[in-house]
Motif scaffolding. Structure first.
Motif, PDB file in Angstrom:
ATOM      1  N   LYS A 115       2.218  -9.459   6.988  1.00 29.65           N
ATOM      2  CA  LYS A 115       2.048  -8.005   6.975  1.00 29.65           C
ATOM      3  C   LYS A 115       2.078  -7.417   5.567  1.00 29.65           C
ATOM      4  O   LYS A 115       1.605  -6.286   5.362  1.00 29.65           O
ATOM      5  CB  LYS A 115       3.116  -7.337   7.843  1.00 29.65           C
ATOM      6  CG  LYS A 115       4.544  -7.489   7.326  1.00 29.65           C
ATOM      7  CD  LYS A 115       5.516  -6.777   8.255  1.00 29.65           C
ATOM      8  CE  LYS A 115       6.957  -6.910   7.755  1.00 29.65           C
ATOM      9  NZ  LYS A 115       7.915  -6.231   8.674  1.00 29.65           N
ATOM     10  N   SER A 116       2.606  -8.166   4.610  1.00 27.93           N
ATOM     11  CA  SER A 116       2.663  -7.656   3.238  1.00 27.93           C
ATOM     12  C   SER A 116       1.430  -8.037   2.420  1.00 27.93           C
ATOM     13  O   SER A 116       1.337  -7.694   1.241  1.00 27.93           O
ATOM     14  CB  SER A 116       3.916  -8.184   2.535  1.00 27.93           C
ATOM     15  OG  SER A 116       3.828  -9.582   2.331  1.00 27.93           O
ATOM     16  N   GLU A 117       0.483  -8.751   3.033  1.00 32.54           N
ATOM     17  CA  GLU A 117      -0.736  -9.155   2.351  1.00 32.54           C
ATOM     18  C   GLU A 117      -1.951  -8.518   3.021  1.00 32.54           C
ATOM     19  O   GLU A 117      -1.874  -8.067   4.164  1.00 32.54           O
ATOM     20  CB  GLU A 117      -0.871 -10.679   2.361  1.00 32.54           C
ATOM     21  CG  GLU A 117       0.270 -11.381   1.632  1.00 32.54           C
ATOM     22  CD  GLU A 117       0.154 -12.893   1.699  1.00 32.54           C
ATOM     23  OE1 GLU A 117       0.824 -13.562   0.890  1.00 32.54           O
ATOM     24  OE2 GLU A 117      -0.596 -13.404   2.564  1.00 32.54           O
ATOM     25  N   ALA A 121      -3.809  -2.999  10.169  1.00 30.70           N
ATOM     26  CA  ALA A 121      -4.441  -2.158   9.151  1.00 30.70           C
ATOM     27  C   ALA A 121      -4.690  -2.894   7.844  1.00 30.70           C
ATOM     28  O   ALA A 121      -5.442  -2.401   6.994  1.00 30.70           O
ATOM     29  CB  ALA A 121      -3.568  -0.929   8.888  1.00 30.70           C
ATOM     30  N   ASN A 122      -4.074  -4.062   7.663  1.00 32.38           N
ATOM     31  CA  ASN A 122      -4.265  -4.784   6.402  1.00 32.38           C
ATOM     32  C   ASN A 122      -5.445  -5.758   6.470  1.00 32.38           C
ATOM     33  O   ASN A 122      -5.579  -6.622   5.606  1.00 32.38           O
ATOM     34  CB  ASN A 122      -2.986  -5.537   6.009  1.00 32.38           C
ATOM     35  CG  ASN A 122      -2.532  -6.516   7.084  1.00 32.38           C
ATOM     36  OD1 ASN A 122      -2.967  -6.443   8.230  1.00 32.38           O
ATOM     37  ND2 ASN A 122      -1.646  -7.432   6.707  1.00 32.38           N
ATOM     38  N   THR A 149       1.031  -7.613  -1.574  1.00 25.44           N
ATOM     39  CA  THR A 149       1.409  -8.584  -2.607  1.00 25.44           C
ATOM     40  C   THR A 149       0.272  -9.530  -2.955  1.00 25.44           C
ATOM     41  O   THR A 149       0.327 -10.208  -3.978  1.00 25.44           O
ATOM     42  CB  THR A 149       2.615  -9.414  -2.142  1.00 25.44           C
ATOM     43  OG1 THR A 149       2.280 -10.085  -0.916  1.00 25.44           O
ATOM     44  CG2 THR A 149       3.827  -8.513  -1.914  1.00 25.44           C
ATOM     45  N   ALA A 150      -0.745  -9.598  -2.098  1.00 29.11           N
ATOM     46  CA  ALA A 150      -1.891 -10.479  -2.347  1.00 29.11           C
ATOM     47  C   ALA A 150      -3.057 -10.019  -1.476  1.00 29.11           C
ATOM     48  O   ALA A 150      -2.871  -9.352  -0.455  1.00 29.11           O
ATOM     49  CB  ALA A 150      -1.555 -11.931  -2.031  1.00 29.11           C
ATOM     50  N   ILE A 151      -4.267 -10.351  -1.928  1.00 37.70           N
ATOM     51  CA  ILE A 151      -5.482 -10.153  -1.133  1.00 37.70           C
ATOM     52  C   ILE A 151      -6.062 -11.532  -0.860  1.00 37.70           C
ATOM     53  O   ILE A 151      -6.325 -12.297  -1.792  1.00 37.70           O
ATOM     54  CB  ILE A 151      -6.520  -9.292  -1.879  1.00 37.70           C
ATOM     55  CG1 ILE A 151      -5.946  -7.919  -2.227  1.00 37.70           C
ATOM     56  CG2 ILE A 151      -7.801  -9.152  -1.050  1.00 37.70           C
ATOM     57  CD1 ILE A 151      -6.836  -7.093  -3.145  1.00 37.70           C
TER      58      ILE A 151
END
Length: 353
Positions: free
Chosen positions: A253-255, A283-284, A314-316
């Motif tokens: 979820k943070s990427e 949504a990411n 934090t990353a794509i």
């Protein structure tokens, strides 16, 4: 910095500013360009300063009429076969996202060509760009309107966010149509060579003039824009995967995640069982084209990367697209945007001015 509309009065103001040596960002069909008078060394120096662009990276000169080509290029120095190719390509593919590398006229400042004996020239396919160029000096040097090495702008607000007070005027012409830079084709020698894949598909060029070579950079310095291994990069680290490798990448979820089409996204979501846990598409996740249209994917690429390039991620993590049509151009931009590319001499440091 002043934002202008695409009204006739504002386009005349933008053209007058170019004639006075100011910098004007304006839309083309590919990306927004940062324009300066191609024959004014002081204006050219402002472009390099505003972009923090190294002087060894040549600029593309934009014209609005094929007849202006003779002011920029020494057509008498062209090989006979390449002169035929020039006539065909300019008649069939201009205006359009094709840049031609040609022997340059001595009247073109060395700053525009980074001291090379060639000039990169194109005739853009956008009514705003054509009017601004035609109303100003007839030849405008216009690299992408972004800090060197960072994501190319596809909207006026991208230019304002990235360059701020470094540019005198920004002409808002809405979102661009193609979304990746022009294809750069070198016809200054005896064979045509693609130096940078872009908005004009290789297949279309070869339909007109036969097979063309693909040239890798031959030395430490580029012969055309966009040849450095690291370019078009977001501040958030971007990691690129083959489709097979991407299937093994877990959701986080943070990427942020970028897919080519909806079918592959759905396969990846099913593999990660996201529908069971989230009840829909998170949504990411972005899809360049739900239907798998390569033109739509190219048009959305930089737009989506701008959206995802923010501190909440934090990353794509992105997947390569098929190598058809504009696919080589999309993959070229993704590969040069990778966090693994280590040789970007001037990474983006944020807006100033």
């Amino acid at each position: 910095m002043e934002m202008l509309s695409d009204s006739e009065d504002d386009l005349c103001r933008a053209a007058a500013a170019l004639r006075s040596g100011d910098l004007v960002a304006f839309p083309t069909e590919t990306v927004y360009g940062l324009g300066g008078d191609a024959f004014n060394p002081a204006a050219l120096a402002k472009i390099f300063e505003a972009k923090q662009r190294p002087r060894f990276d040549p600029l593309i000169i934009h014209i609005a009429e094929v007849s202006v080509l003779e002011r920029v290029a020494d057509l008498t120095a062209l090989d006979a076969e390449m002169r035929k190719a020039l006539d065909i390509l300019s008649a069939e593919l201009w205006p359009g996202p094709l840049t031609l590398v040609l022997p340059k006229k001595n009247s073109v400042p060395d700053l525009a060509t980074s001291g090379l004996p060639t000039a990169a020239v194109r005739l853009p396919d956008h009514p705003v760009a054509l009017k601004i160029i035609r109303y100003s000096t007839g030849a405008v040097a216009a690299p992408s309107a972004n800090p060197f090495g960072y994501l190319s702008p596809t909207r006026a607000e991208h230019v304002a966010e990235q360059l701020g007070g470094r540019v005198d005027y920004i002409v808002d012409g809405g979102k661009v149509r193609v979304g990746v830079e022009s294809t750069v084709l070198d016809i200054s020698g005896r064979r045509a060579r693609i130096l940078r894949p872009g908005g004009m598909p290789r297949e279309r060029i070869e339909e007109l003039i036969g097979p063309v070579d693909t040239a890798a950079a031959e030395g430490p310095l580029p012969a055309a824009p966009g040849q450095l291994k690291s370019h078009y990069a977001p501040r958030t680290g971007l990691y690129l995967y083959s489709p097979e490798a991407m299937m093994a990448v877990p959701w986080n979820k943070s990427e942020a995640f970028v897919f080519f089409d909806g079918k592959f996204r759905d396969q990846w979501i099913a593999g990660n069982r996201l529908e069971e846990s989230s009840g829909g598409v998170p949504a990411n996740i972005r899809v360049l084209s739900e239907s798998g249209s390569m033109n739509e994917a190219a048009a959305n690429l930089f737009d989506f990367l701008h959206e995802l390039d923010n501190p909440q991620y934090t990353a794509i993590r992105a997947v390569e697209v098929p190598e058809t049509g504009l696919g080589p151009a999309v993959n070229d931009r993704l590969r040069k945007a990778r966090a693994e590319a280590k040789d970007n001499p001037q990474p983006y440091q944020g807006q100033t001015g």
